[in-house]
Write a protein that holds these residues in place. Structure first.
Motif, mmCIF file in Angstrom:
data_model
loop_
_atom_site.group_PDB
_atom_site.id
_atom_site.type_symbol
_atom_site.label_atom_id
_atom_site.label_comp_id
_atom_site.label_asym_id
_atom_site.label_seq_id
_atom_site.Cartn_x
_atom_site.Cartn_y
_atom_site.Cartn_z
ATOM 1 N N TRP A 94 0.846 -1.209 0.000
ATOM 2 C CA TRP A 94 0.000 0.000 0.000
ATOM 3 C C TRP A 94 0.874 1.249 0.000
ATOM 4 O O TRP A 94 0.576 2.234 -0.672
ATOM 5 N N SER A 114 2.226 2.082 -3.372
ATOM 6 C CA SER A 114 1.280 2.683 -4.310
ATOM 7 C C SER A 114 1.150 4.177 -4.078
ATOM 8 O O SER A 114 0.610 4.893 -4.907
ATOM 9 N N ARG A 159 3.425 -7.677 -5.777
ATOM 10 C CA ARG A 159 2.235 -6.912 -6.166
ATOM 11 C C ARG A 159 2.486 -5.429 -5.965
ATOM 12 O O ARG A 159 2.030 -4.587 -6.738
ATOM 13 N N ALA A 175 4.741 -3.760 -8.637
ATOM 14 C CA ALA A 175 4.118 -3.432 -9.923
ATOM 15 C C ALA A 175 3.787 -1.957 -10.026
ATOM 16 O O ALA A 175 3.745 -1.406 -11.123
ATOM 17 N N HIS A 230 6.103 1.357 -11.609
ATOM 18 C CA HIS A 230 6.354 1.759 -12.987
ATOM 19 C C HIS A 230 5.999 3.225 -13.220
ATOM 20 O O HIS A 230 6.344 3.782 -14.243
ATOM 21 N N LEU A 271 12.111 -14.364 -10.931
ATOM 22 C CA LEU A 271 11.122 -13.958 -11.944
ATOM 23 C C LEU A 271 10.697 -12.519 -11.732
ATOM 24 O O LEU A 271 10.552 -11.739 -12.680
ATOM 25 N N LEU A 279 10.815 -9.342 -14.347
ATOM 26 C CA LEU A 279 9.625 -8.570 -14.719
ATOM 27 C C LEU A 279 9.805 -7.097 -14.382
ATOM 28 O O LEU A 279 9.369 -6.222 -15.124
ATOM 29 N N MET A 320 9.818 -3.850 -16.836
ATOM 30 C CA MET A 320 8.878 -2.759 -16.582
ATOM 31 C C MET A 320 9.581 -1.416 -16.562
ATOM 32 O O MET A 320 9.039 -0.405 -16.975
ATOM 33 N N ILE A 322 -11.922 0.624 0.476
ATOM 34 C CA ILE A 322 -10.488 0.410 0.295
ATOM 35 C C ILE A 322 -9.749 0.724 1.582
ATOM 36 O O ILE A 322 -8.755 0.073 1.930
ATOM 37 N N LEU A 345 -10.079 -2.310 3.636
ATOM 38 C CA LEU A 345 -9.205 -3.395 3.186
ATOM 39 C C LEU A 345 -7.750 -3.130 3.562
ATOM 40 O O LEU A 345 -7.003 -4.053 3.877
ATOM 41 N N ARG A 346 -7.379 -1.856 3.536
ATOM 42 C CA ARG A 346 -5.997 -1.560 3.881
ATOM 43 C C ARG A 346 -5.724 -1.879 5.346
ATOM 44 O O ARG A 346 -4.666 -2.354 5.717
ATOM 45 N N ASP A 350 -4.146 -11.903 4.662
ATOM 46 C CA ASP A 350 -3.412 -11.303 3.554
ATOM 47 C C ASP A 350 -4.324 -11.366 2.338
ATOM 48 O O ASP A 350 -4.478 -12.407 1.718
ATOM 49 N N ILE A 351 -4.962 -10.222 2.010
ATOM 50 C CA ILE A 351 -5.912 -10.270 0.911
ATOM 51 C C ILE A 351 -5.244 -10.173 -0.448
ATOM 52 O O ILE A 351 -5.928 -10.089 -1.458
ATOM 53 N N GLN A 352 -3.921 -10.123 -0.490
ATOM 54 C CA GLN A 352 -3.186 -10.132 -1.744
ATOM 55 C C GLN A 352 -3.622 -9.002 -2.671
ATOM 56 O O GLN A 352 -3.962 -9.211 -3.828
ATOM 57 N N PHE A 353 -3.620 -7.818 -2.146
ATOM 58 C CA PHE A 353 -4.059 -6.673 -2.930
ATOM 59 C C PHE A 353 -2.999 -6.279 -3.949
ATOM 60 O O PHE A 353 -1.831 -6.133 -3.625
ATOM 61 N N ASN A 354 -3.416 -6.105 -5.206
ATOM 62 C CA ASN A 354 -2.540 -5.625 -6.266
ATOM 63 C C ASN A 354 -2.914 -4.177 -6.536
ATOM 64 O O ASN A 354 -3.953 -3.921 -7.147
ATOM 65 N N PRO A 355 -2.100 -3.208 -6.147
ATOM 66 C CA PRO A 355 -2.512 -1.812 -6.311
ATOM 67 C C PRO A 355 -2.266 -1.287 -7.716
ATOM 68 O O PRO A 355 -1.772 -0.186 -7.893
ATOM 69 N N GLU A 393 -4.160 5.444 -7.378
ATOM 70 C CA GLU A 393 -4.058 4.857 -6.044
ATOM 71 C C GLU A 393 -5.396 4.282 -5.659
ATOM 72 O O GLU A 393 -6.415 4.637 -6.240
ATOM 73 N N HIS A 394 -5.432 3.471 -4.658
ATOM 74 C CA HIS A 394 -6.651 2.916 -4.073
ATOM 75 C C HIS A 394 -7.445 2.064 -5.043
ATOM 76 O O HIS A 394 -8.622 1.824 -4.825
ATOM 77 N N LEU A 429 4.230 -6.546 -15.843
ATOM 78 C CA LEU A 429 3.855 -6.388 -14.450
ATOM 79 C C LEU A 429 3.004 -5.145 -14.210
ATOM 80 O O LEU A 429 2.223 -5.091 -13.266
ATOM 81 N N GLU A 430 3.165 -4.130 -15.069
ATOM 82 C CA GLU A 430 2.497 -2.860 -14.776
ATOM 83 C C GLU A 430 1.054 -2.847 -15.258
ATOM 84 O O GLU A 430 0.374 -1.847 -15.118
ATOM 85 N N ARG A 460 -4.251 -8.641 -15.289
ATOM 86 C CA ARG A 460 -3.176 -9.614 -15.119
ATOM 87 C C ARG A 460 -3.522 -10.522 -13.930
ATOM 88 O O ARG A 460 -4.186 -10.099 -12.984
ATOM 89 N N LEU A 477 2.237 -13.933 -11.965
ATOM 90 C CA LEU A 477 3.453 -13.494 -12.638
ATOM 91 C C LEU A 477 3.730 -14.249 -13.919
ATOM 92 O O LEU A 477 4.733 -14.032 -14.564
#
Lengths: 236, 471
Positions: free
Chosen positions: A143, A146, A169, A172, A175, A196, A200, A204, B117, B120-121, B136-141, B198-199, B322-323, B337, B340
């Motif tokens: 977080w 980001s 995560r 990412a 970038h 890996l 990546l 990026m 959000i 979740l944070r 761990d909710i595995q958030f991808n920001p 963000e968020h 990745l982006e 996505r 990985l």
């Protein structure tokens, strides 16, 4: 802990080196030895040391005061054109620090600090920040990464080595930092696949030098290495 | 001794029947008989509960959580969650793609998403249970990227203005900026793009569901694996200010039937919360919502229906890296996505005419070939070579009126509260909606976020709160 009191502040020069609390000090006595002693302070310190040796109360008091100091945020900053400014033995900054209010901050070393998502507010206000070191920060996570996009115009160097909560995560969202030239992502325990991830991230950020896991780590050894292993006998 | 036979010889046939009945009853009461009033009912829900929540998905559990969290005294409210499908095999929550965004056109939706959000944070502060590991909710920001053609550019600009006013971090990009940032996009036909910095991103909905379940169980909420078959309510008549007569109903009992069994338990309750997702329409009908002449408030049904949506999982070795944000094309096709390994998830909402039959959750692979792949391959040329690895289907609790949620009490069935109809963006608004409904139940009005535009009344009054940015 007040600024007045015993002894002068150790000069208002800009390159004082703090005693490194977590490595070379062993208890109070090691601490007092690590501080470069100025003349007038030495006598006072050895008396206190003598008392601490003799009385548990004095020792406990010194340990308590030390713990209080260690808990303060240990930030080191470098201003444009100057050297690093660090806090002195008591966690205080030199007095002419306030004259630097108008000078933009160029580099921040917040390694090991307990900075978190809200704490980044103060860093994001630094519009000309070029170098940010967040090594081993225990609360910096995906977080927080980001949030770094406002620094995209100026940030050139970012170090995230050893942060326990950063995963691929969060990487990412780096970038956005198109001016980044050096990125250190070594030793991130929460990244599931370091090799890996490194590849990546390199794809990026093509113009950035990414320091991180060796991409060959985790690969099985080749046939010639394997035969070498089996050939050598296990040492007794 | 006098027994039935002796009496039978003397009395009439009727008396004989009655007496033998009494004799049978006495025999069954004595030990060894068939009558057993004290049998084990531990598998049945309790006989009384203050609040019964119909539906144990993320919305229902969120309402349960906030009810227990905002109650004035600990243990003040007894909550029962009734869920028919304990494996969640058809629940919309777990079949969802898991995205969360603030790029909506309705300000309330943006506020709901911002609250969620933040929830979740700080999920481990909200849902912490003693001695259990953190979630761990595995958030991808990674953010959302919405693309607009010439036609939709003006609407997108005004939407972004509203979003920025509410506090979302969204930026507008021209096609050239888009090409610089994401070289794998083909910007032909794109006039404008909005990108959430963000968020926004995606996370694991199963983890959120389990976290909520664990926490509400620790707070004392009872779970029941069963189906609601009947509502027993009482009516009273009232006269409106204009002299019309209305019938107000109050639900007193909820009959909860056990799975694969005829056993049911009448649960006496004070408040019923309809969080049954795609099946909320059926639950509302059971309660008598919509039973009346069309055009009146009594005759206004809950316009929430099941709609089937497909999600496809494919692998594309040269695909974006990745982006990659969650990309929503102007045509309505979307992808993101996953992991990985150059894997992606995506789909597209069908038009009204192409709506598949929601009777089952079978996947139509031709839909991918004809409707999802062409727009995506046109937008991302690398997707011309891809291989679909997996696909599944899930339900939207689709609000046919205006594709936005229904929150709050029903004006006539006074103790039924709705929390449904989110048409595909329920998961990302669940924490905030749970809080809003709990505030409505406990305080009588919304406090943190004002969701009065989402009340049931709008279906009768015809006031649409149309959400334009749904996928």
């Amino acid at each position: 802990m007040k600024a007045g009191g015993r002894g002068k502040l150790g000069g208002t020069r800009l390159h004082l080196v703090t005693p490194v609390w977590n490595r070379s000090t062993r208890g109070i006595r090691g601490l007092s030895r690590a501080v470069g002693p100025e003349g007038s302070q030495k006598k006072g310190r050895s008396l206190l040391q003598f008392l601490a040796d003799r009385f548990y109360d004095v020792q406990a008091l010194r340990e308590y005061l030390l713990r209080k100091q260690v808990l303060t945020v240990h930030q080191k900053n470098r201003f444009q054109g100057k050297e690093w400014i660090r806090s002195n033995a008591r966690g205080h900054f030199p007095l002419d620090f306030v004259t630097f209010q108008a000078v933009p901050v160029e580099a921040v070393d917040a390694s090991g600090c307990a900075i978190n998502y809200q704490g980044l507010d103060s860093l994001l206000a630094l519009k000309e920040l070029q170098s940010l070191w967040l090594q081993r920060c225990p609360h910096v996570d995906d977080w927080c990464l980001s949030r770094l996009h406002p620094l995209a115009n100026s940030l050139q160097e970012l170090s995230l080595a050893g942060c326990p909560r950063i995963s691929e995560r969060g990487l990412a969202c780096l970038h956005h930092l198109q001016n980044l030239r050096r990125l250190d992502i070594s030793d991130l325990p929460a990244v599931s696949n370091p090799g890996l991830t490194q590849i990546l991230v390199e794809e990026m950020l093509p113009s950035c030098e990414v320091l991180g896991a060796d991409w060959a780590q985790g690969l099985k050894s080749g046939p010639e290495e394997q035969s070498r292993d089996t050939a050598s006998p296990i040492p007794a | 001794a006098h027994d039935g036979k002796t009496v039978g010889r003397l009395g009439e046939g009727n008396q004989n029947g009655k007496l033998s009945e009494i004799k049978k009853k006495i025999q069954s009461v004595l030990p060894g008989g068939a009558w057993n009033p004290l049998y084990n009912t531990s598998h049945l829900p309790p006989e009384h509960s203050d609040v019964v929540i119909v539906g144990g998905g993320v919305i229902g559990l969120s309402v349960a959580y906030w009810l227990k969290r905002l109650e004035k005294r600990r243990g003040a409210i007894r909550v029962l969650v009734v869920e028919r499908d304990h494996t969640y095999s058809r629940a919309s929550t777990v079949l969802s793609v898991g995205g969360i965004r603030q790029q909506f056109s309705v300000p309330e939706n943006i506020q709901l998403s911002l609250f969620s959000i933040e929830f979740l944070r700080n999920i481990n502060e909200y849902l912490a249970v003693v001695d259990d590991p953190p979630l761990d909710i595995q958030f991808n920001p990674a953010g959302y990227l919405l693309l607009a053609s010439e036609k939709g550019a003006a609407v997108m600009e005004s939407n972004v203005k509203v979003q920025r006013q509410e506090g979302a971090k969204v930026c507008l990009m021209s096609p050239e900026q888009l090409r610089n940032k994401f070289p794998w996009i083909n910007t032909e036909g794109v006039a404008l793009a909005s990108y959430g910095m963000e968020h926004e991103g995606w996370f694991d909905p199963w983890c959120l569901l389990q976290g909520l379940r664990r926490k509400v169980q620790s707070m004392g909420v009872l779970f029941c694996h069963g189906e609601v078959t009947r509502f027993v309510s009482s009516s009273s008549h009232a006269v409106t200010t204009s002299g019309e007569e209305v019938t107000l109903k109050r639900i007193h009992e909820v009959h909860v039937k056990r799975d694969h069994s005829l056993e049911y338990q009448p649960v006496e309750c004070a408040i019923v919360i309809n969080a049954a997702g795609a099946w909320s329409g059926q639950i509302a009908e059971l309660a008598g919502v919509g039973k009346g002449p069309p055009g009146t408030l009594q005759g206004t049904r809950l316009p929430v229906e099941l709609r089937k949506r497909y999600v496809y999982f494919w692998h594309c070795p040269q695909g974006p890296g990745l982006e990659t944000p969650f990309v929503i094309d102007a045509s309505g096709a979307y992808f993101r996505r996953e992991g990985l390994g150059n894997n992606y998830l995506g789909g597209c909402s069908p038009t009204e005419e192409e709506e598949p039959d929601p009777g089952n959750l079978e996947v139509d692979h031709d839909f991918f070939q004809n409707k999802v792949w062409p727009p995506l391959a046109q937008r991302v040329p690398a997707f011309e070579t891809l291989k679909v690895r997996n696909a599944w289907a899930g339900y939207y609790d689709y609000n046919t009126f205006d594709q936005n949620g229904v929150v709050g009490p029903h004006p006539l069935v006074v103790n039924m509260y709705f929390a449904t109809g989110f048409s595909g963006h329920g998961l990302q608004q669940a924490p905030a909606v749970g809080r809003a409904v709990a505030e409505m139940v406990l305080d009588g009005h919304f406090q943190t976020i004002n969701l009065s535009p989402f009340l049931f009344n709008r279906f009768y009054l015809g006031v649409k709160v149309q959400e334009h940015n749904i996928i």
